[in-house]
Design an enzyme around this catalytic site. Sequence first.
Site, PDB file in Angstrom:
ATOM      1  N   GLU A  29      -1.298   0.202 -13.187  1.00  0.00           N
ATOM      2  CA  GLU A  29      -1.836  -0.964 -12.387  1.00  0.00           C
ATOM      3  C   GLU A  29      -2.902  -1.404 -12.218  1.00  0.00           C
ATOM      4  O   GLU A  29      -4.234  -1.141 -12.953  1.00  0.00           O
ATOM      5  CB  GLU A  29      -2.235   1.114 -11.471  1.00  0.00           C
ATOM      6  CG  GLU A  29      -1.078   1.403 -10.952  1.00  0.00           C
ATOM      7  CD  GLU A  29      -1.583   3.361 -10.679  1.00  0.00           C
ATOM      8  OE1 GLU A  29      -2.504   3.316 -10.706  1.00  0.00           O
ATOM      9  OE2 GLU A  29      -0.751   3.284 -10.944  1.00  0.00           O
ATOM     10  N   GLU A  60       2.501   6.633 -10.682  1.00  0.00           N
ATOM     11  CA  GLU A  60       2.337   6.451 -12.234  1.00  0.00           C
ATOM     12  C   GLU A  60       4.200   6.611 -12.517  1.00  0.00           C
ATOM     13  O   GLU A  60       4.603   6.296 -13.615  1.00  0.00           O
ATOM     14  CB  GLU A  60       2.056   7.921 -12.788  1.00  0.00           C
ATOM     15  CG  GLU A  60       0.624   7.776 -12.956  1.00  0.00           C
ATOM     16  CD  GLU A  60      -0.479   7.210 -11.544  1.00  0.00           C
ATOM     17  OE1 GLU A  60       0.104   7.791 -10.075  1.00  0.00           O
ATOM     18  OE2 GLU A  60      -1.138   6.962 -11.188  1.00  0.00           O
ATOM     19  N   PHE A  83      -5.995   6.594 -15.108  1.00  0.00           N
ATOM     20  CA  PHE A  83      -7.245   8.245 -15.459  1.00  0.00           C
ATOM     21  C   PHE A  83      -6.178   9.205 -16.010  1.00  0.00           C
ATOM     22  O   PHE A  83      -4.576   9.295 -14.908  1.00  0.00           O
ATOM     23  CB  PHE A  83      -7.650   8.769 -14.434  1.00  0.00           C
ATOM     24  CG  PHE A  83      -8.979   7.983 -13.995  1.00  0.00           C
ATOM     25  CD1 PHE A  83      -9.977   8.888 -13.689  1.00  0.00           C
ATOM     26  CD2 PHE A  83      -8.601   7.168 -13.408  1.00  0.00           C
ATOM     27  CE1 PHE A  83     -11.059   7.745 -13.287  1.00  0.00           C
ATOM     28  CE2 PHE A  83      -9.913   6.222 -11.741  1.00  0.00           C
ATOM     29  CZ  PHE A  83     -10.903   6.549 -12.763  1.00  0.00           C
ATOM     30  N   ASP A  85      -6.256  12.693 -16.048  1.00  0.00           N
ATOM     31  CA  ASP A  85      -5.928  13.286 -15.241  1.00  0.00           C
ATOM     32  C   ASP A  85      -4.341  13.372 -14.088  1.00  0.00           C
ATOM     33  O   ASP A  85      -4.062  13.830 -14.403  1.00  0.00           O
ATOM     34  CB  ASP A  85      -6.797  13.348 -13.824  1.00  0.00           C
ATOM     35  CG  ASP A  85      -7.988  13.145 -14.141  1.00  0.00           C
ATOM     36  OD1 ASP A  85      -8.980  14.465 -14.419  1.00  0.00           O
ATOM     37  OD2 ASP A  85      -8.476  12.121 -14.823  1.00  0.00           O
ATOM     38  N   PHE A  86      -4.083  11.787 -14.185  1.00  0.00           N
ATOM     39  CA  PHE A  86      -3.154  11.430 -13.439  1.00  0.00           C
ATOM     40  C   PHE A  86      -1.244  11.855 -13.707  1.00  0.00           C
ATOM     41  O   PHE A  86      -0.624  11.591 -13.527  1.00  0.00           O
ATOM     42  CB  PHE A  86      -3.238  10.156 -13.420  1.00  0.00           C
ATOM     43  CG  PHE A  86      -4.021   9.485 -11.691  1.00  0.00           C
ATOM     44  CD1 PHE A  86      -5.243  10.338 -11.200  1.00  0.00           C
ATOM     45  CD2 PHE A  86      -4.513   8.567 -12.220  1.00  0.00           C
ATOM     46  CE1 PHE A  86      -5.786  10.608 -10.886  1.00  0.00           C
ATOM     47  CE2 PHE A  86      -5.231   8.020 -11.041  1.00  0.00           C
ATOM     48  CZ  PHE A  86      -6.479   8.781 -10.476  1.00  0.00           C
ATOM     49  N   HIS A 129     -10.926  13.378 -11.517  1.00  0.00           N
ATOM     50  CA  HIS A 129     -10.982  12.270 -12.361  1.00  0.00           C
ATOM     51  C   HIS A 129     -11.641  12.150 -14.365  1.00  0.00           C
ATOM     52  O   HIS A 129     -12.361  10.992 -13.955  1.00  0.00           O
ATOM     53  CB  HIS A 129     -11.591  11.126 -11.680  1.00  0.00           C
ATOM     54  CG  HIS A 129     -10.793  10.542 -10.750  1.00  0.00           C
ATOM     55  ND1 HIS A 129     -10.822  11.605  -9.497  1.00  0.00           N
ATOM     56  CD2 HIS A 129      -9.706   9.823  -9.986  1.00  0.00           C
ATOM     57  CE1 HIS A 129      -9.916  10.989  -8.949  1.00  0.00           C
ATOM     58  NE2 HIS A 129      -9.376   9.767  -8.674  1.00  0.00           N
TER      59      HIS A 129
END
Lengths: 325, 424
Positions: A29, A60, A83, A85-86, A129
Amino acid sequence: MAELTYRDAVARGIAQEMRRDDKVVLVGEDVAGAGGVFKTTVGLLDEFGPQRVIDTPISEQAILGACMGAAMTGLRPVAEIMFSDFFAVCWDIVVNEIAKTRYMTNGQVTLPLVIKTGNGGGLRFGAQHSQSIENWAMAVPGLKVVTPSTPVDVVGLMAAAIRSDDPVLFFEHKGLYASKGDVPDGEIVDALGTAKVRRVGTDATILALGMMVPRAILAAEQLAERGISAEVIDVRSLVPLDTQAILGSLSKTGRLFTVEENPRLLGWGAEVASIAVEECFWDLDGPIQRITTPHVPLPSADSLEDLVMPSADSVAAVVEKALQP
Amino acid sequence: MIVYVTMPQLGETVSDGTVTRWLKGVGDKVADQEPLLEIATDKVDTEVPSPTEGTLLEILVDVDTTVVVGTHLASLEVDSVGTDVTAPVRAAQIARDSLLTGRTPPTGLADTVQIAARHRHTPLVRRLAVEAGVQLFDLVGTGPAGRVTRGDVAAAAAAAVEAEGQVNQGSDLDEGRRADDGLQSFVRRDAHESEQGERSMVGQARRDVALSASPASLAVVEVDVTTSSGHGTGSSPDEGHPKEHPWLVTVLGKAVVEALGSYPKFNAQLVEGETLVIQRQQNISIAFATSDGRKLSVVADAGDLTSLGLARRIDEAATHWPIGRRPDQSSVVATFSVTTSAEAGPLLTTGIIPIGQVAVVSAGSVVERPTVVRLSNDERVIAIRSMVYVALTYDHRVVDAAEASQFLGAIKERLELGHIDVHR
């Protein structure tokens, strides 16, 4: 020799490998037109064009699905998950597909794939995040896990990760992007699975990863002023793990401390402590101690975020107390 | 054997106590747990019971004397049969202890070593103490709460070296002690586990033997390998055995590996003639003859292999061993060695124990011979059986004849049962 920021080192490492091998492509992205939301891929679109530096929709699963297929069919993709976290929204494809393909095809299909990601806290990004998730990845057989802490290591380990025939999760620490360091000219290729001694010492071994490395070095400097000689090891790679360097240092100092940004339960230091006790019990001159973030989601408030994460002061205090005669 | 009575820890904060009364005198018999003396501390006055049955040999702390926790209060003479709390120690060590503690050693203390683990020490300190021959029991530490630090161990070791120098000047006593020592079981009980395996020390007397006498000793058994060879079933053992080496090499190798599992002391390394390290890994060196000449294989970590796996690895690792020369160096350090004879070779050979190893097993060539066989109904018949002599040459400093006999018996049993199948 040039002074580079950590973020520029990411782009340099990828560019070095893209120039060398036209099978290397970058997918994610905003990695192309915008040069990355953290500006880690600036200039790559201009140099390598839209065929090799590809912006994707916000999905993702799509990024990793496409990159897995590309890796299976002959490319060497570098995917970005913005991130870390994703990873939670595409963990199925990481764990059940990417990590297992080599094994489930009896080695017939390998995945030369790097998934780079912005990891870690300290930047006021809040609980969703800011996580340090290396230990999630470490728990999955079939993945290599790398976390560089200096610009030169970013270049060399990125090159090693791209040249690896197996999937590598490459954790860039968001809190280090602005940090600077000297990077030699020319091609740099490091080795996965190697730790580095950042500071030599005799009384205690402090292991650290990512942004905890500079903090551990600062702590060691504080400790030196108080008469304690601490050795700081930058673990750099959790899988494979450089147990030789870690246990060698422990055998010398007799004391082991880990500095981990992740929440305490089942952090990488727990596994290291387990290995150390099994392999080096008779070299231990005291309990192994882990310095971690407590087992809570990272708070949003500035003061609380700073409070819960290990700092140079807290590391020095723990080590000093443990070594008090 | 001597057992010490020590000042007990009578509470977390109590560090010392005063002897108020002795309830027994020197020479008195005491029963296990019978009160020996009374002591007073800040918190409690109490009796100290005898830790074992025995005779009070010496009172080491007089009435009204205050001593710290762990101090020896008295020594007891105990019948040593069946006890394992002590191990032999040499005269120099006793002298060293007395220098360290400032106490005169009681008479008859020749074979006493106190186990260090009675006090709490870090693993590192315990290892360093064993390596340096320092007894932690008597050390007063400079660390927190009197904890012994590695610096304390180093200092005690340095003091002991000095003490040993002094002791060696008058050594009549020493000679007598050493002769005694030679009869003792020489592997110390306070061995500890290192990353390599169990480690323990060899006494001075054994070391002296090592310098002055050849320690090799020999035991031989005759083994019926008819079943193992497959002769009884009509099929040839080498038929279908896909390997370059003779079937006996695999079968004997496997039997040895299994026996080493039961008798790990044979899988040890003697380091510098004094430290015995029992190895976890079984790295087996196997010498054998092929049509292609004499060969040697060193198979690493053979303990987990099936017979077929072992056979494969023997072939993979095989290197030439030209006559009259040393074999090519293997990168794996062998922990135990097996040699076999060529077909129609000598009936019995004895191997040379490789330096550092404890024993070597050697097999002669297999011959068919009329042999008395006991049938399952206890009837005896004479039958043509495939027989082989298997010899064990062992280092008598490390293992005694009984142990050698048991180990060899275990190998013989495995070979005769015929459970080891070269095809599996």
